[in-house]
Design a protein around this motif. Structure first.
Motif, PDB file in Angstrom:
ATOM      1  N   LEU A   2      16.658  29.378  49.335  1.00  0.00           N
ATOM      2  CA  LEU A   2      17.725  29.966  49.129  1.00  0.00           C
ATOM      3  C   LEU A   2      17.872  31.721  49.828  1.00  0.00           C
ATOM      4  O   LEU A   2      17.336  31.827  50.147  1.00  0.00           O
ATOM      5  N   GLU A   3      18.663  31.516  50.255  1.00  0.00           N
ATOM      6  CA  GLU A   3      19.782  32.035  51.738  1.00  0.00           C
ATOM      7  C   GLU A   3      20.071  33.153  50.979  1.00  0.00           C
ATOM      8  O   GLU A   3      20.824  33.112  50.097  1.00  0.00           O
ATOM      9  N   ARG A   4      19.811  34.696  51.385  1.00  0.00           N
ATOM     10  CA  ARG A   4      20.133  35.812  50.774  1.00  0.00           C
ATOM     11  C   ARG A   4      20.823  37.004  51.376  1.00  0.00           C
ATOM     12  O   ARG A   4      20.060  37.054  53.088  1.00  0.00           O
ATOM     13  N   PRO A 146      20.555  40.273  41.651  1.00  0.00           N
ATOM     14  CA  PRO A 146      20.789  38.957  41.168  1.00  0.00           C
ATOM     15  C   PRO A 146      21.421  38.361  42.210  1.00  0.00           C
ATOM     16  O   PRO A 146      22.587  39.095  43.095  1.00  0.00           O
ATOM     17  N   LEU A 147      21.548  36.946  42.713  1.00  0.00           N
ATOM     18  CA  LEU A 147      22.450  36.160  44.010  1.00  0.00           C
ATOM     19  C   LEU A 147      24.170  36.234  43.285  1.00  0.00           C
ATOM     20  O   LEU A 147      24.551  36.878  41.873  1.00  0.00           O
ATOM     21  N   ASP A 148      24.736  37.195  44.477  1.00  0.00           N
ATOM     22  CA  ASP A 148      25.855  37.303  43.803  1.00  0.00           C
ATOM     23  C   ASP A 148      26.876  35.725  44.237  1.00  0.00           C
ATOM     24  O   ASP A 148      25.830  34.879  43.996  1.00  0.00           O
ATOM     25  N   PHE A 149      27.928  35.951  43.684  1.00  0.00           N
ATOM     26  CA  PHE A 149      28.532  34.056  43.290  1.00  0.00           C
ATOM     27  C   PHE A 149      28.392  33.858  45.031  1.00  0.00           C
ATOM     28  O   PHE A 149      27.965  32.676  45.351  1.00  0.00           O
ATOM     29  N   GLU A 150      28.922  34.217  46.086  1.00  0.00           N
ATOM     30  CA  GLU A 150      28.499  33.690  47.615  1.00  0.00           C
ATOM     31  C   GLU A 150      27.367  32.877  47.691  1.00  0.00           C
ATOM     32  O   GLU A 150      26.727  32.180  48.300  1.00  0.00           O
ATOM     33  N   GLU A 151      26.903  34.049  47.851  1.00  0.00           N
ATOM     34  CA  GLU A 151      24.923  33.479  47.642  1.00  0.00           C
ATOM     35  C   GLU A 151      24.840  32.103  46.455  1.00  0.00           C
ATOM     36  O   GLU A 151      24.039  31.221  47.917  1.00  0.00           O
TER      37      GLU A 151
END
Length: 437
Positions: A2-4, A146-151
């Motif tokens: 996953l890209e962060r 945690p991942l935001d919606f864009e991520e």
């Protein structure tokens, strides 16, 4: 993988010539170790890793003198296979809260500059009293959420070019293509169900199984409670658990202000004395977010915060969903987003905003006027209202517009809505565009 977004921060930090040590702070299982480990392996010839919880014997490295000569000598003796190459060596101190002396030593490493140092911790706020001397000015703290919606969109394969197209519609207040609107709205619904914990998002991408997602979410909740049992003081354990378990109940009220008296049958003031430590523990552990009430919606906003009046939201929306009964998951799948008095939508919006704002604020006056969020957007005090049901009226926004001239921008996020600006200059956007605020 996953890209962060934090990867860009790490890359920019590496390019700095005289830099502080980096401290990445966040709740358990938000991906701190994985991200830093990957960054270190890709960017340095020599990489030394110490996890103070899994390798407690290495705490001895930071006993005694903390001068750079002694520290480097101890590292070389402990890791003889690792050659310390100036400006091409990184030391990753994981779970640094378990070794307070290592936190103090960050100043030494920063002043010397030969070794880049990144530390991380999950429960840092719970150990602040144990650090003898903080490396003020020699440590830069970065929060990982945690991942935001864009991520999340990146993870499920939505191209960045498409996201930019949607972002431009938001910026220019232009209507969005109906097909794109529908697809993004569907992904936002899935984000609410899955949340942003990296391992869970990866499992969802691999299997599309919400049952497996729910099982993993409940396991994280159980691990949080195990942390309470392990790290909280004996007198506070039950209070913290009671407070945590009360969050879904409190968010389901019409008035979502956190009420200590509703954790147990107790008077308000007595409850506050008993449970204020519990809310602070959960916040310091990175499990919850506070959203503070304002005495007035005027700049500077932070000077108007009422510290004793706040809402509590879970830091990850998926974990909140897992704390409700199973029917809630099905209701969201069926597009019923107004369940629990709109608390779920408010929670995901607070979570999104927290990745970009230090303090999240709302405004309520005598229980008759409530604005979900008050932001300072480009110098403008902005009222943001989140509407998850079919009732499209915005009585609170209208009242703000008429009675509070300090507020100069008005935003309404709605289900089944495209972008437009109405005759009262209220900006209307689909719910998922919270990611652009």
């Amino acid at each position: 993988m996953l890209e962060r977004k934090i990867t860009n921060i790490l890359n920019e930090w590496k390019q700095e010539k005289k830099k502080p040590c980096l401290l990445v702070r966040g709740a358990r299982q938000v991906g701190k170790t994985f991200i830093i480990d990957d960054f270190a392996k890709k960017n340095y010839e020599t990489y030394i890793y110490i996890n103070f919880e899994l390798m407690p014997e290495y705490k001895k490295i930071f006993d005694g003198n903390l001068d750079i000569k002694t520290l480097i000598m101890k590292l070389e003796v402990t890791f003889p296979e690792k050659k310390i190459i100036p400006n091409n060596t990184i030391l990753f101190l994981d779970e640094i809260q378990a070794c307070p002396n290592a936190r103090t030593a960050l100043k030494t490493f920063s002043l010397d500059g030969r070794i880049d140092v990144i530390s991380s911790g999950s429960l840092l706020g719970l150990y602040y009293k144990e650090v003898n001397s903080y490396p003020v000015g020699y440590e830069r703290v970065v929060d990982l959420y945690p991942l935001d919606f864009e991520e999340f969109l990146w993870g499920v394969g939505i191209k960045k070019e498409t996201i930019e197209l949607v972002r431009n519609c938001f910026k220019n207040k232009e209507k969005l293509d109906e097909y794109i609107l529908e697809k993004f709205s569907e992904q936002f619904k899935m984000y609410i169900l899955v949340g942003g914990m990296p391992n869970i998002v990866s499992k969802y991408i691999q299997t599309s199984s919400l049952n497996e997602v729910l099982t993993m979410q409940k396991a994280i909740i159980e691990n949080y409670m195990l942390d309470v049992a392990k790290y909280a003081t004996t007198t506070n354990k039950q209070k913290i658990m009671d407070t945590f378990n009360s969050i879904p109940i409190q968010l389901s009220k019409n008035n979502k202000k956190f009420m200590y008296s509703e954790i147990l049958e107790d008077e308000e003031n007595i409850g506050k004395r008993k449970y204020s430590v519990a809310t602070e523990w959960l916040r310091d552990a990175g499990i919850i977010n506070f959203c503070f009430n304002l005495s007035e919606p005027a700049v500077p906003l932070v000077s108007n915060i009422k510290q004793n009046c706040f809402k509590i939201y879970m830091r990850d929306i998926g974990l909140l969903i897992s704390m409700f009964e199973s029917g809630v998951q099905k209701a969201i799948m069926d597009n019923d987003l107004y369940i629990n008095q709109g608390a779920i939508l408010e929670n995901v919006c607070c979570e999104e905003l927290k990745t970009r704002y230090d303090k999240i604020m709302y405004f309520e006056r005598k229980s008759s006027l409530e604005i979900d969020f008050i932001l300072n957007l480009d110098g403008k005090v902005t009222a943001v209202e989140v509407k998850s049901g079919n009732n499209k009226q915005a009585k609170s926004l209208s009242s703000i517009l008429e009675n509070y001239k300090t507020v100069t921008r008005y935003i309404k996020l709605e289900k089944d809505c495209n972008v437009y600006v109405d005759e009262n200059n209220i900006e209307h956007y689909p719910l998922f565009m919270i990611m652009f605020l």
